[in-house]
Enzyme design. Structure first.
Site, PDB file in Angstrom:
ATOM      1  N   ASP A 131      -6.616   7.418   8.102  1.00 49.22           N
ATOM      2  CA  ASP A 131      -6.617   6.173   8.875  1.00 49.22           C
ATOM      3  C   ASP A 131      -5.535   6.162   9.953  1.00 49.22           C
ATOM      4  O   ASP A 131      -5.449   5.220  10.732  1.00 49.22           O
ATOM      5  CB  ASP A 131      -6.470   4.947   7.962  1.00 49.22           C
ATOM      6  CG  ASP A 131      -5.132   4.879   7.229  1.00 49.22           C
ATOM      7  OD1 ASP A 131      -4.194   5.605   7.610  1.00 49.22           O
ATOM      8  OD2 ASP A 131      -5.031   4.087   6.275  1.00 49.22           O
ATOM      9  N   HIS A 191      -1.351   5.121   7.310  1.00 48.09           N
ATOM     10  CA  HIS A 191      -0.623   5.414   6.081  1.00 48.09           C
ATOM     11  C   HIS A 191      -0.269   6.904   6.005  1.00 48.09           C
ATOM     12  O   HIS A 191      -0.950   7.732   6.587  1.00 48.09           O
ATOM     13  CB  HIS A 191      -1.461   5.024   4.863  1.00 48.09           C
ATOM     14  CG  HIS A 191      -1.679   3.554   4.730  1.00 48.09           C
ATOM     15  ND1 HIS A 191      -2.750   2.911   5.306  1.00 48.09           N
ATOM     16  CD2 HIS A 191      -0.951   2.594   4.102  1.00 48.09           C
ATOM     17  CE1 HIS A 191      -2.691   1.613   5.027  1.00 48.09           C
ATOM     18  NE2 HIS A 191      -1.607   1.393   4.309  1.00 48.09           N
ATOM     19  N   SER A 204       0.812  -1.217   0.000  1.00 46.91           N
ATOM     20  CA  SER A 204       0.000   0.000   0.000  1.00 46.91           C
ATOM     21  C   SER A 204       0.844   1.264   0.000  1.00 46.91           C
ATOM     22  O   SER A 204       0.427   2.291  -0.547  1.00 46.91           O
ATOM     23  CB  SER A 204      -0.936   0.006   1.212  1.00 46.91           C
ATOM     24  OG  SER A 204      -0.204  -0.165   2.418  1.00 46.91           O
TER      25      SER A 204
END
Length: 347
Positions: free
Chosen positions: A249, A252, A87
């Site tokens: 979040d 990240h 990610s």
């Protein structure tokens, strides 16, 4: 506390216990109370990681794609760039294609080299190192000139077996290098720098992250690639301004956080492409045994490690200062990589 008691307290599965034993070996727990504390801490880490894997994918939409040609105005054959990994390589947490690491790398390369760059982002959100073979299969179809790989965070949260994860990364680099593709790997970041993870879990995550990053460095350099240690490079800035540096979040990076990571890796990317200018002129250089260089790089984030015969060369560039706020064009800005819509053509 016995294993059964630990299982009952934490509700751990047999798979969890196997992972805990792996973690115990990583942190060097000797036995007795230390093993119990390690098991409890690791069990909580596994549960917290499982919760994150359930919640984080719901926190944001999938990362935008930035595939296409950057710098088409320069003309000529585009240099082909592929982005592989997890990610962090895909740019999870940002909302515009131009904010993704791939777009930032492509923009910076095209501007510095004054040639077009065709970007293919093959990184997969949630990927562990075991997923790299499939990404490499896809990448080789594009006959890439350079590959950037960011991987390792999910191997930590999933407590992947380190030798297996490292072998997959080394094999990926070796396959890419066999075609003449140049490879730069950003090694596992220090998950202990993530604010929501509290001690003692933070210490456990930090130890695992650093051990994995050192092992990744050895494997990548032996396979003919170069590494850039990320470590806790973003940690001080994340701690000072988590709202700005993290995405929603809180796990990240934000667009600015990704831009900072790209600006740190960019000198090495340009160096492997043969650029010789002030950007790629090292301010410090040393040659050591590979294992020593790997350990030192983990302790000094922003360090490039490259193969030199049977040895390894360590380099630091002026852009690696933790206080630096230059962008990839070398101009002072707010820690971001320059971009305009004219840089990008989709297709």
């Amino acid at each position: 506390m016995s294993t059964n008691e630990v299982t009952r307290v934490r509700g751990l599965t047999e798979a969890d216990l196997r992972r805990i034993r792996t973690v115990g070996r990583v942190v060097g727990a000797a036995g007795g109370a230390a093993v119990t504390l390690t098991a409890l801490s690791a069990g909580l880490l596994l549960r917290q990681a499982a919760d994150a894997r359930r919640i984080i994918p719901l926190a944001e939409a999938p990362p935008p794609r930035g595939d296409g040609v950057y710098g088409a105005k320069f003309g000529g054959r585009p240099l082909v760039l592929v982005i592989l990994g997890d990610s962090s390589a895909a740019g999870y947490g940002v909302h515009r294609p131009r904010e993704t690491p791939g777009a930032l790398f492509a923009t910076g390369i095209s501007r510095r080299l004054r040639r077009p760059v065709r970007l293919h982002r093959l990184a997969v959100v949630g990927s562990v190192s075991a997923g790299l073979p499939y990404q490499v299969d896809a990448a080789l179809e594009y006959e890439p000139d350079i590959a950037v790989i960011l991987i390792g965070g999910n191997d930590v949260t999933h407590v992947s077996a380190r030798p297996v994860a490292v072998r997959h990364l080394g094999d990926a680099v070796r396959r890419l290098r066999a075609t003449g593709c140049r490879v730069v790997v950003g090694t596992c970041p220090d998950l202990g720098a993530i604010k929501p993870i509290k001690p003692p879990l933070r210490w456990l995550a930090r130890r695992w992250s650093r051990d994995l990053a050192a092992a990744q460095t050895v494997a990548v350099v032996e396979a003919g690639g170069r590494t850039v240690s990320l470590g806790n490079l973003l940690g001080p800035m994340f701690e000072a301004d988590p709202v700005r540096m993290y995405s929603s979040d809180r796990f990240h990076p934000s667009a600015e956080g990704y831009a900072r990571a790209v600006s740190v890796m960019m000198p090495t990317v340009l160096a492997v492409l043969g650029t010789e200018d002030r950007v790629t002129t090292p301010v410090a250089e040393d040659v050591r045994a590979l294992s020593e260089a790997a350990d030192e790089a983990v302790r000094a984030p922003g360090t490039e490690v490259a193969p030199v015969g049977r040895w390894a060369r360590m380099r630091k560039y002026r852009w690696f200062s933790a206080r630096s706020t230059v962008n990839v064009s070398g101009d002072p800005q707010n820690g971001t990589v320059g971009y305009t819509p004219e840089d990008h053509q989709v297709g």
